[in-house]
Enzyme design. Structure first.
Site, PDB file in Angstrom:
ATOM      1  N   SER A 287       0.851  -1.187   0.000  1.00  0.00           N
ATOM      2  CA  SER A 287       0.000   0.000   0.000  1.00  0.00           C
ATOM      3  C   SER A 287       0.886   1.235   0.000  1.00  0.00           C
ATOM      4  CB  SER A 287      -0.930  -0.011   1.216  1.00  0.00           C
ATOM      5  OG  SER A 287      -1.909   0.996   1.049  1.00  0.00           O
ATOM      6  N   GLU A 288       0.511   2.244  -0.803  1.00  0.00           N
ATOM      7  CA  GLU A 288       1.361   3.429  -1.023  1.00  0.00           C
ATOM      8  C   GLU A 288       1.757   4.135   0.265  1.00  0.00           C
ATOM      9  OE1 GLU A 288      -1.356   2.465  -2.708  1.00  0.00           O
ATOM     10  OE2 GLU A 288      -1.801   3.920  -4.280  1.00  0.00           O
ATOM     11  N   ASN A 289       0.867   4.090   1.265  1.00  0.00           N
ATOM     12  CA  ASN A 289       1.148   4.841   2.491  1.00  0.00           C
ATOM     13  C   ASN A 289       2.151   4.146   3.405  1.00  0.00           C
ATOM     14  OD1 ASN A 289      -0.864   2.896   2.924  1.00  0.00           O
ATOM     15  ND2 ASN A 289      -1.632   3.953   4.726  1.00  0.00           N
TER      16      ASN A 289
END
Lengths: 210, 230
Positions: A39-41
């Site tokens: 996930s990008e975060n």
């Protein structure tokens, strides 16, 4: 179509699922499949989503869903997160789309004067994941084909899409154009061709129903 | 002790920010957003700010509070899709928005924090985001020049800190915080837990104290920090 797209995800893969429809692929995935979701975060190894009652306020995915960890999960900052993407460590990304063109161009971040959410991580995912799959409705809310000859909307990345899953069809983007691989049950090839702006190549070997 | 005690009142810390300053704000959605520092900035009312953040939070919280209070002239972000107010203000042209690909935003900030001036990339080369950028050719490849992104202030949310400014983040609250903590002229960190110098394990420290200028202890957390009902 969401269920159909789960075939893309194989054991051992590092996978990023975009916000919205793509994330719902998880609902149909075997929970024991040995796959690492990014996930990008800042997570590698996203675990199952949690209800608000069970949520950890400091643990969300990029779409804001509360998620959990798994054995082997790691957290990192946003620079490391996109180093992983740009370095080519993602085997697969599944993204949403406003438009996909016959040459694999993808537009999914900007509808000028109307709705511009911004690119988020989509540009890097589309440009650098080893395989880029789009999961989208075949037509927009006004009944216009999202599979187009050429994108009229600003691009996210050029020539990046490998395969498209819609509610009507499964399509492969090839050097010769878009090939119709499968159609949804209850539809005819002619109906899918008529609902699509881009010219579809229909293989002589026939088209499977899903 | 190895250095200064940087603990400060929130009023004194935030009052250093002046009208027209550029302010980086950590966080990705709720996790890692320094809501208490932001609320103090809303209370003090500095205006004409350029805000650098991954996203514009959701309506009624975080960056949106600065937007609705008319304090922000320009937003440099990767995504505003979860905040219809920000989209509307951009469409009405009362707010200037500069979009960056998310990892490029992170890397521009990291670059400033590393004392560099920019980097070369092919990310976004086929998009509108390349329009105003300088290009250069290396080994036959056309690449965009991405400039480092620094700021006057960085507002950071830490899980744990000591008075020297060593910071530890938790879960997905790390995101842009350690990058921004290095990239601003003045770095102000709020922390949920304040421990004595020596009580954080050196191996676990994410942001080293020398990057941090002010530490604000949060005796309690407002509802902004909680689980968002959707």
């Amino acid at each position: 179509m969401i269920k159909r797209a789960t075939d893309e995800i194989r054991p051992g893969m590092i996978v990023n699922l975009g916000i919205g429809l793509p994330t719902r692929v998880l609902d149909h995935l075997d929970a024991n499949l040995a796959v690492c979701l990014h996930s990008e975060n800042g997570i590698a190894g996203v675990g199952p989503s949690l209800s608000n009652n069970d949520a950890d306020r400091n643990l969300i995915d990029a779409g804001g869903t509360y998620v959990s960890t798994l054995p082997g999960t790691s957290f990192f900052d946003s620079a490391v997160s996109f180093s992983l993407v740009r370095r080519g460590r993602l085997d697969l990304t599944v993204l949403g789309a406003f438009q996909v063109a016959a040459n694999g161009d993808l537009a999914n971040w900007k509808i000028p004067e109307l709705f511009t959410p911004g690119p988020g991580g989509a540009i890097e995912l589309a440009q650098k994941a080893r395989r880029v799959v789009v999961l989208t409705t075949h037509q927009d809310k006004r009944g216009r084909s999202k599979i187009v000859k050429e994108c009229s909307l600003p691009l996210t990345a050029a020539g990046c899409v490998d395969r498209i899953y819609t509610d009507m069809a499964v399509l492969d983007v090839t050097k010769k154009g878009i090939v119709l691989r499968e159609i949804a049950e209850g539809l005819s090839v002619d109906e899918v061709v008529a609902a699509t702006d881009a010219t579809l190549i229909v293989p002589d070997t026939g088209v499977v129903t899903f | 002790m190895i250095g200064a005690d940087k603990t400060t009142s929130i009023e004194a810390a935030v009052s250093q920010i002046k009208d027209g300053n550029t302010v980086m704000i950590g966080g990705f959605g709720v996790p890692g957003t320094p809501f208490t520092l932001i609320e103090e900035l809303v209370r003090q009312g500095q205006s004409g700010l350029t805000v650098i953040k991954n996203d514009s939070n959701m309506p009624g919280m975080g960056v949106d509070r600065l937007l609705e209070n008319g304090q922000v002239a320009k937003l440099i972000v990767s995504h505003i899709g979860l905040n219809p107010n920000a989209v509307r203000m951009m469409n009405e042209k009362v707010l200037e928005v500069e979009f960056c690909a998310q990892g490029i935003l992170a890397e521009r900030i990291r670059c400033a924090g590393a004392g560099l001036h920019g980097f070369l990339t092919d990310i976004g080369i086929d998009t509108d985001l390349a329009n105003d950028k300088t290009t250069t050719e290396i080994d036959g490849k056309t690449l965009l020049v991405e400039k480092a992104l620094s700021a006057d202030f960085a507002l950071i949310h830490a899980d744990r800190a000591d008075p020297f400014g060593n910071l530890i983040y938790v879960g997905t609250a790390r995101n842009f915080n350690p990058l921004m903590a290095m990239a601003a002229d003045h770095t102000l960190a709020e922390t949920e837990t304040l421990v004595a110098v020596g009580d954080l394990r050196p191996e676990e420290t994410h942001t080293p104290g020398p990057f941090v200028d002010g530490v604000v202890f949060l005796p309690k957390l407002s509802e902004y920090y909680g689980v968002v009902e959707r």
